[in-house]
Design a protein around this motif. Sequence first.
Motif, short mmCIF file in Angstrom:
data_model
loop_
_atom_site.label_atom_id
_atom_site.label_comp_id
_atom_site.label_asym_id
_atom_site.label_seq_id
_atom_site.Cartn_x
_atom_site.Cartn_y
_atom_site.Cartn_z
N THR A 347 78.38 -57.29 -32.30
CA THR A 347 78.44 -55.96 -32.90
C THR A 347 77.04 -55.42 -33.09
OG1 THR A 347 80.44 -56.59 -34.10
CG2 THR A 347 79.31 -54.62 -34.88
N ILE A 348 76.88 -54.12 -32.89
CA ILE A 348 75.59 -53.46 -33.07
C ILE A 348 75.81 -52.07 -33.62
CG2 ILE A 348 75.47 -52.49 -30.74
CD1 ILE A 348 72.45 -53.22 -30.75
N GLU A 349 74.84 -51.56 -34.35
CA GLU A 349 74.93 -50.23 -34.96
C GLU A 349 73.85 -49.34 -34.38
OE1 GLU A 349 75.29 -49.44 -39.50
OE2 GLU A 349 73.18 -49.15 -38.98
N THR A 350 74.21 -48.13 -33.98
CA THR A 350 73.23 -47.17 -33.45
C THR A 350 73.35 -45.85 -34.19
OG1 THR A 350 74.80 -46.39 -31.77
CG2 THR A 350 73.32 -48.20 -31.14
N ILE A 351 72.30 -45.04 -34.07
CA ILE A 351 72.28 -43.71 -34.68
C ILE A 351 72.10 -42.68 -33.57
CG2 ILE A 351 71.06 -42.14 -36.23
CD1 ILE A 351 70.21 -44.54 -37.86
N TYR A 352 72.96 -41.69 -33.56
CA TYR A 352 72.90 -40.61 -32.56
C TYR A 352 71.93 -39.55 -33.08
CZ TYR A 352 74.79 -37.51 -28.93
OH TYR A 352 74.95 -36.71 -27.83
N ASN A 353 70.79 -39.38 -32.39
CA ASN A 353 69.74 -38.52 -32.92
C ASN A 353 69.09 -37.70 -31.82
OD1 ASN A 353 68.16 -38.20 -35.63
ND2 ASN A 353 66.59 -38.19 -34.05
N LYS A 354 68.67 -36.50 -32.16
CA LYS A 354 68.03 -35.59 -31.21
C LYS A 354 66.58 -35.97 -30.98
CE LYS A 354 67.37 -30.62 -30.43
NZ LYS A 354 67.55 -29.26 -31.00
N ILE A 355 66.11 -35.80 -29.76
CA ILE A 355 64.70 -36.00 -29.45
C ILE A 355 64.10 -34.68 -29.01
CG2 ILE A 355 64.99 -38.43 -28.84
CD1 ILE A 355 64.97 -37.62 -25.93
N SER A 356 62.80 -34.57 -29.14
CA SER A 356 62.15 -33.28 -28.91
C SER A 356 61.80 -33.03 -27.46
CB SER A 356 60.87 -33.19 -29.75
OG SER A 356 59.97 -34.22 -29.38
N ALA A 357 62.09 -33.99 -26.56
CA ALA A 357 61.76 -33.80 -25.14
C ALA A 357 62.52 -32.62 -24.55
CB ALA A 357 62.05 -35.07 -24.36
N SER A 358 63.70 -32.38 -25.04
CA SER A 358 64.53 -31.28 -24.56
C SER A 358 65.47 -30.85 -25.67
CB SER A 358 65.32 -31.71 -23.32
OG SER A 358 66.28 -30.74 -22.98
N GLU A 359 65.83 -29.59 -25.68
CA GLU A 359 66.73 -29.11 -26.72
C GLU A 359 68.11 -29.74 -26.62
OE1 GLU A 359 66.88 -24.90 -26.52
OE2 GLU A 359 64.78 -24.60 -27.07
N LYS A 360 68.47 -30.22 -25.45
CA LYS A 360 69.80 -30.79 -25.25
C LYS A 360 69.77 -32.32 -25.17
CE LYS A 360 71.48 -26.73 -22.74
NZ LYS A 360 72.09 -26.25 -21.48
N SER A 361 68.62 -32.94 -25.39
CA SER A 361 68.50 -34.38 -25.22
C SER A 361 68.74 -35.11 -26.54
CB SER A 361 67.11 -34.74 -24.70
OG SER A 361 66.94 -34.25 -23.39
N TYR A 362 69.58 -36.10 -26.45
CA TYR A 362 69.87 -36.97 -27.59
C TYR A 362 69.74 -38.41 -27.13
CZ TYR A 362 71.73 -33.10 -30.39
OH TYR A 362 71.87 -31.95 -31.11
N LEU A 363 69.41 -39.28 -28.09
CA LEU A 363 69.35 -40.71 -27.83
C LEU A 363 70.05 -41.45 -28.95
CD1 LEU A 363 65.72 -41.48 -26.55
CD2 LEU A 363 67.84 -41.86 -25.34
N GLN A 364 70.51 -42.66 -28.62
CA GLN A 364 71.04 -43.53 -29.66
C GLN A 364 69.95 -44.51 -30.05
OE1 GLN A 364 75.21 -43.63 -27.51
NE2 GLN A 364 75.37 -44.76 -29.43
N LEU A 365 69.65 -44.53 -31.34
CA LEU A 365 68.57 -45.34 -31.88
C LEU A 365 69.13 -46.63 -32.43
CD1 LEU A 365 66.82 -42.48 -33.94
CD2 LEU A 365 66.67 -42.94 -31.47
N VAL A 366 68.33 -47.69 -32.35
CA VAL A 366 68.74 -48.99 -32.88
C VAL A 366 67.50 -49.68 -33.47
CG1 VAL A 366 68.39 -50.22 -30.71
CG2 VAL A 366 69.98 -51.13 -32.39
N SER A 367 67.70 -50.46 -34.51
CA SER A 367 66.57 -51.16 -35.12
C SER A 367 66.18 -52.37 -34.27
CB SER A 367 66.93 -51.62 -36.52
OG SER A 367 67.90 -52.65 -36.48
N LEU A 368 64.92 -52.76 -34.38
CA LEU A 368 64.41 -53.89 -33.60
C LEU A 368 65.16 -55.18 -33.93
CD1 LEU A 368 62.29 -55.11 -31.68
CD2 LEU A 368 60.78 -55.36 -33.67
N GLN A 369 65.43 -55.40 -35.20
CA GLN A 369 66.11 -56.63 -35.62
C GLN A 369 67.53 -56.70 -35.06
OE1 GLN A 369 66.51 -57.03 -39.85
NE2 GLN A 369 67.37 -59.09 -39.75
N GLN A 370 68.27 -55.59 -35.16
CA GLN A 370 69.63 -55.58 -34.65
C GLN A 370 69.65 -55.78 -33.13
OE1 GLN A 370 72.92 -53.04 -36.14
NE2 GLN A 370 71.25 -51.82 -37.03
N TYR A 371 68.73 -55.12 -32.43
CA TYR A 371 68.72 -55.23 -30.98
C TYR A 371 68.44 -56.66 -30.53
CZ TYR A 371 67.47 -54.52 -26.09
OH TYR A 371 67.41 -54.61 -24.72
N ASN A 372 67.45 -57.30 -31.15
CA ASN A 372 67.12 -58.66 -30.76
C ASN A 372 68.25 -59.64 -31.05
OD1 ASN A 372 64.62 -58.07 -29.67
ND2 ASN A 372 63.50 -58.43 -31.57
#
Length: 645
Positions: A347-372
């Motif tokens: 199981t892993i938890e991510t956050i859906y968040n906007k990035i400034s590279a483009s007005e329509k670009s979003y990424l799912q963020l994850v913490s280093l500890q959870q990813y490892n």
Amino acid sequence: MNFPQFAFNNVKRNASAYMAYLFSSAFMVMIFFSYSVFIYHPQLKETLMGAMARSGMSIATYIVYVFSFFFVLYSIGVFIKSRNREFGILTILGAEAKQINGLIFLENMMIGTLSIVIGIVFGLLLSKLFLLICSKVMDIDELPFYWPGKAMLLTILCFGVLFFTISLFTLLFINKRKVLELLKGSSKPKQEPRTSARLALFGTVLLAIGFVSLHVGTLNPVSLIVAAFTGIAGTYFFYSQLSVWMIKRLQRSRQLTWKGINLLWMSEMSYKIKDNTRILFLVTVMTSLACMSVGFVLASKQTTEAAYKNNPFAISYTMNDSNHLNDELKEIDEQLKEAGLTFKQATIETIYNKISASEKSYLQLVSLQQYNQFALEMDAAPVTKLSDGEAMLVQSPEAEKKNADIQGTTIGIQRVNSVQTIALKQRTDAIANLTWAGRVLILPDQDYEAIKEEKSNNNNAVLPSIHYKTINEKGIPGQNDPETKVGETLTTWNKSLMDQGKTSNYLTARSETYFSKKNAMALFSFIGLFIALIFSFSSASFLYFKLHTELVVDGIMYRSLSKMGLSSKEMNTSATRQIALLFFIPIIVAAIQSLVVLGPVLNYIAIPYVRGPVFLATTAFLALQIIYFLIIRARYIQAVNHNMV
């Protein structure tokens, strides 16, 4: 001897000339009939893809019929032109215009009737094989052979009307010509081919506009239309002006032109390209369409297979609703165990968040500890320690190929009242398929927790998910393999719960995604490949018909040259080079056009594989063209050799 017998004897005496036209027409009839056999199959409507398959095949049938009309019209026109001298002699002997028209009409109808009969007979002989191939490609139950009465009636009616209409229409080619003009036939002296530097430059500019409209800026329908019009027009000017201009420039080089028999074939080549501008243009357009069709099919197939192979997770389950979560996870586990699959899950938890590279670009963020921790459980490579102000973008191989909106060494993360700029590292790893986009941004734990705190009021922003990885995988499964069956069962079950409003949790199975895409593409692949085969066969026929009409003039020329000392070997070499250029220049041009057009188009629809499929498609058509070339060259050389002294 009555008039119908006279017409029959004419066809019989010209059998060698009409043979290629007869078999080409019969091939069109056979393809049309085969499609009709499939469309009217009584069991087709009972299959899951029946309606869609019937619609797709109907469209293919229309395309074949329309193409057949123009193919037959052109072919008849070419053969009538080659018989102008014969019609002139008949006119001198007292034949009236209506009698010559009647002769042409009867001959065309005889050949058309024979084409229909041959096409239907071969279609019947191959119908069982055709139905079997259709069933396998479209993944439907095998369709048994049946007596295709409706298909036969439709084919006879459609092509009967086609040959009757064209037989009437072709009378316009002959009835207004003067006797002297007919007697000259195709022996009138040719003028030296002329070119215009301005038109050659104009053609180059058109091709450049087409290239720029596809590769510069954002691709859209307008740029595609512009590229299509300028590319097609530029191709015509390439043959009519630019290619002839290039040959004439080469002829100025004495070192090249006066070497061996180069003077002979290079001089003739400028005439042949100029005379065959329309046919070379037509063959190039057809070959380009065929290469693009096959290239698109191969690229789609390769992308679908790569998406499966590069996804390590058999099942992915995104948890938005905790009300029935335990019951749903229990159902998933039971289904996997019943299928006999051994698996790992994490199981892993991510956050859906906007990035400034483009007005329509979003990424799912994850913490280093959870990813490892997730990477450790899924046998993937962990990420080394990130410093403050750093982030690691991990992308799947497919996402890395098709996503170009994140570039540079920094990235902006949208916060509540500001944009946080972070130094960016990048890595390609299949584990990134834990998100639907195949991209995940790993942040230091403190940065992740800070963003999560800001998102606390937005329940949809935090997305926990659980992923199942099967053990001892054996590549892409079959339609009846356990992973495929359980994937189909679970996705159907999850969709049913969502439709009933009992859950908002979302399940995906890579096998179900793979086979749904594969089945959706199967029909279009089958149609595209057959249409491409028709275009390939027809392009070779066009070139053969054109060479046949020039055979009389070429024979006279080679006979005169043989009297001057030209050997059979030299004649064969010269003729071979000329025919080879006519056959293979369109392939080269079509390959370049396919690569130029398919690249941006496939990238626009998120298909990253271009060069490999285009290369395979071009190689396949080149192989077919080599076979056509060897057959037609042998017949052409044999005919010309009869004129040698």
